[in-house]
Design a protein around this motif. Structure first.
Motif, PDB file in Angstrom:
ATOM      1  N   HIS A  65       0.366  -1.053  -0.263  1.00 57.73           N
ATOM      2  CA  HIS A  65       0.064   0.430  -0.223  1.00 57.73           C
ATOM      3  C   HIS A  65       1.150   1.332  -0.152  1.00 57.73           C
ATOM      4  CE1 HIS A  65      -3.779  -2.544   0.481  1.00 57.73           C
ATOM      5  NE2 HIS A  65      -3.258  -2.694   1.653  1.00 57.73           N
ATOM      6  N   ARG A  66       0.761   2.434  -0.768  1.00 59.49           N
ATOM      7  CA  ARG A  66       1.007   3.561  -1.012  1.00 59.49           C
ATOM      8  C   ARG A  66      -0.239   4.958  -0.829  1.00 59.49           C
ATOM      9  NH1 ARG A  66       6.111   2.219  -3.486  1.00 59.49           N
ATOM     10  NH2 ARG A  66       6.218   0.237  -4.534  1.00 59.49           N
ATOM     11  N   LEU A  67       0.145   5.674  -0.467  1.00 62.48           N
ATOM     12  CA  LEU A  67      -0.898   7.116  -0.315  1.00 62.48           C
ATOM     13  C   LEU A  67       0.225   7.704  -1.661  1.00 62.48           C
ATOM     14  CD1 LEU A  67      -3.244   8.215   1.138  1.00 62.48           C
ATOM     15  CD2 LEU A  67      -1.499   9.965   2.166  1.00 62.48           C
ATOM     16  N   HIS A  68      -1.100   7.777  -2.680  1.00 57.23           N
ATOM     17  CA  HIS A  68      -0.268   8.655  -3.361  1.00 57.23           C
ATOM     18  C   HIS A  68      -0.233   9.771  -3.556  1.00 57.23           C
ATOM     19  CE1 HIS A  68       0.089   4.726  -6.231  1.00 57.23           C
ATOM     20  NE2 HIS A  68      -0.880   4.214  -5.165  1.00 57.23           N
ATOM     21  N   PRO A  69       0.863  10.586  -4.542  1.00 60.94           N
ATOM     22  CA  PRO A  69       0.234  12.189  -4.151  1.00 60.94           C
ATOM     23  C   PRO A  69      -0.260  13.097  -5.203  1.00 60.94           C
ATOM     24  CG  PRO A  69       2.614  11.104  -5.612  1.00 60.94           C
ATOM     25  CD  PRO A  69       1.923   9.987  -4.971  1.00 60.94           C
ATOM     26  N   ALA A  70      -1.058  11.752  -5.952  1.00 59.49           N
ATOM     27  CA  ALA A  70      -2.531  12.018  -6.548  1.00 59.49           C
ATOM     28  C   ALA A  70      -3.354  12.632  -5.749  1.00 59.49           C
ATOM     29  CB  ALA A  70      -3.057  10.756  -7.523  1.00 59.49           C
ATOM     30  N   THR A 446      -6.759   4.059  -1.363  1.00 58.76           N
ATOM     31  CA  THR A 446      -6.381   4.621  -0.899  1.00 58.76           C
ATOM     32  C   THR A 446      -7.404   5.946  -0.864  1.00 58.76           C
ATOM     33  OG1 THR A 446      -5.598   3.603   1.033  1.00 58.76           O
ATOM     34  CG2 THR A 446      -6.143   5.528   1.967  1.00 58.76           C
ATOM     35  N   HIS A 447      -7.096   7.057  -1.166  1.00 56.11           N
ATOM     36  CA  HIS A 447      -6.410   8.428  -1.566  1.00 56.11           C
ATOM     37  C   HIS A 447      -8.282   8.748  -2.299  1.00 56.11           C
ATOM     38  CE1 HIS A 447      -4.457   7.702  -5.254  1.00 56.11           C
ATOM     39  NE2 HIS A 447      -5.906   8.261  -5.692  1.00 56.11           N
TER      40      HIS A 447
END
Length: 485
Positions: A65-70, A446-447
């Protein structure tokens, strides 16, 4: 004479993943709403698939999992405020196995040209030249295979996307709906692929390109921070509580009755709510609603499929397994679809003598893989990794698994018609709204799920009336989400 006070309104939220917790937070930040907010979660911790746990002093996620800059500025600002310097800005450093060779991922022009076999490079360049002809040949684009063949050509499809599709979704590319390509493959044509690769070059790099956000103590720290803020604002979170039935009132003015399954330590057996949001799988929600939906609706809901996932964890006696955060493994000869090393996501240095790996193994509940023991899975995985050029040479301290029954929605041919029947039925259920990745049958980041949660909160009026028109406009925007790898 004492004037009786009106009973406090109550909003119940099923599921304590990012969508449920983000929704609860957003509602509690509206004092004028005047409602008690209760989040109900059947697991022992918050986070759902975006949660984390510890073992041997290491933090592990449920997959990669990553929280993306988008992430929208609004949501990112909230997460930053909650986590502070615990939210790290990290460089991406992954690689993918193509044609038996590892190259950087996301794909970069230099790697594509220098590290892949000349035949692959020649085939890719040929596909770029033939793009106009493919647009005519596959102009209908009704399947995953046709959309990607039209956009990318056979070289990239047959080396990466098609074997990956067979592995991840358990179907032939021709059996998968075109929507899967449109929502799951960001670079769905050669032009987008080249543009995405060029955006990583120095001088052409856009904001956030090649980077991601990640909490210092695991991805689940986002959900933990959301949960802590929900409780600080007066919200209630009920863990280890499984809903057995949801009985809406016959009209929009009545209460929704939630019945809980018997469980030790859960004295409250039922709950009344004025409004219910559900972030659990929509197929599960349909099965919980009472009185039962019509047979046609139940049949169509049962026809909607989710791909399951085995998460096999290895604890190694080594400071690092490799410098890479993730290895993408599309080739079908390898059991796992992705292998990640959590210490490389956060850059953690402790514990110095141990590191961990997480192998994501797509499967179906009840199949041969699902029933394998941890020892059998580990033996098979180690053999596959050795053949793929990723030998595990460090001593293995522990091997254990987690099983996820509802990992990805499967967009097989005909799913859209089945989903439409289910959604038309849910639209008739008063004061119950389904949302989030699981609730909208969407393979989102997630975002995206947090965006759904924020917009759902905006659609609930102070009198708990639901703005269906505004919600439908948001739904149209959600349908355009494209998953970030």
């Amino acid at each position: 004479m004492v004037t009786p006070q009106p009973a406090q309104k109550r909003v119940a939220i099923l599921g304590a993943g990012p969508a449920g917790l983000g929704l609860a937070l957003r509602l509690l930040r509206r004092p004028a709403l005047g409602a008690e907010v209760v989040v109900i979660e059947q697991a022992a911790q918050v986070g759902g698939l975006a949660g984390s746990f510890e073992s041997h002093g290491l933090s592990f996620d449920y997959g990669s999992h990553r929280l993306h800059p988008a992430t929208s500025p609004e949501i990112l600002a909230d997460i930053r405020a909650l986590l502070g310097d615990e939210l790290l800005d990290r460089p991406r450093y992954g690689r993918i196995l193509l044609q038996g060779r590892f190259v950087r991922f996301p794909l970069q022009p230099v790697d594509l040209m220098l590290h892949l076999p000349p035949a692959f490079v020649a085939g890719f360049l040929r596909d770029v030249v033939l793009a106009p002809w493919r647009k005519w040949r596959f102009r209908h684009g009704g399947t995953f295979a046709e959309v990607l063949l039209r956009g990318l050509g056979s070289t990239m499809c047959r080396s990466f996307y098609f074997p990956y599709a067979r592995k991840v979704w358990g179907l032939e590319p021709e059996e998968i709906d075109a929507v899967q390509a449109q929502r799951r493959v960001a670079a769905s044509n050669t032009g987008k692929l080249i543009k995405k690769a060029l955006s990583l070059l120095p001088g052409l790099r856009g904001p956030g390109a090649g980077r991601f956000y990640y909490p210092r103590r695991g991805y689940g720290q986002i959900s933990q921070a959301l949960a802590a803020e929900v409780q600080r604002l007066g919200g209630r979170i009920m863990l280890n509580t499984r809903v057995a039935s949801v009985r809406p009132a016959g009209d929009v003015q009545g209460k929704v009755h939630l019945q809980f399954a018997p469980a030790q330590g859960v004295p409250q057996r039922e709950l009344e709510a004025d409004f219910v949001f559900s972030t659990i799988p929509l197929t599960v929600l349909v099965s919980l609603l009472q009185p039962q939906a019509a047979l046609e609706v139940r049949d169509q809901a049962e026809g909607l499929r989710y791909r399951s996932m085995l998460l096999l964890y290895l604890v190694l006696r080594a400071e690092r397994f490799s410098p890479y955060d993730a290895h993408y493994l599309p080739e079908e000869k390898v059991l796992a679809s992705r292998l990640s090393e959590p210490k490389n996501y956060s850059g953690a240095s402790e514990p110095r003598e141990l590191t961990g790996l997480c192998a994501e193994i797509p499967c179906t509940v009840g199949d041969a893989l699902w029933q394998m023991s941890d020892q059998e899975l580990a033996s098979r995985l180690l053999l596959d990794l050795d053949r793929a050029g990723l030998p595990v040479r460090a001593p293995i301290v522990a091997a254990f698994s987690r099983r996820v029954s509802h990992a990805y929605p499967v967009y097989n041919i005909g799913f859209a018609e089945r989903l439409a029947v289910v959604e038309r039925y849910l639209a008739t259920v008063p004061r119950v709204i389904s949302l989030g990745r699981q609730g909208l049958f969407a393979h989102d980041n997630t975002h995206h799920t947090l965006e759904m949660a924020y917009r759902a909160a905006d659609c609930l009026g102070p009198d708990l009336r639901w703005d269906e028109q505004a919600w439908q406009l948001h739904r149209e925007a959600f349908a355009k989400h494209v998953v970030e790898d």
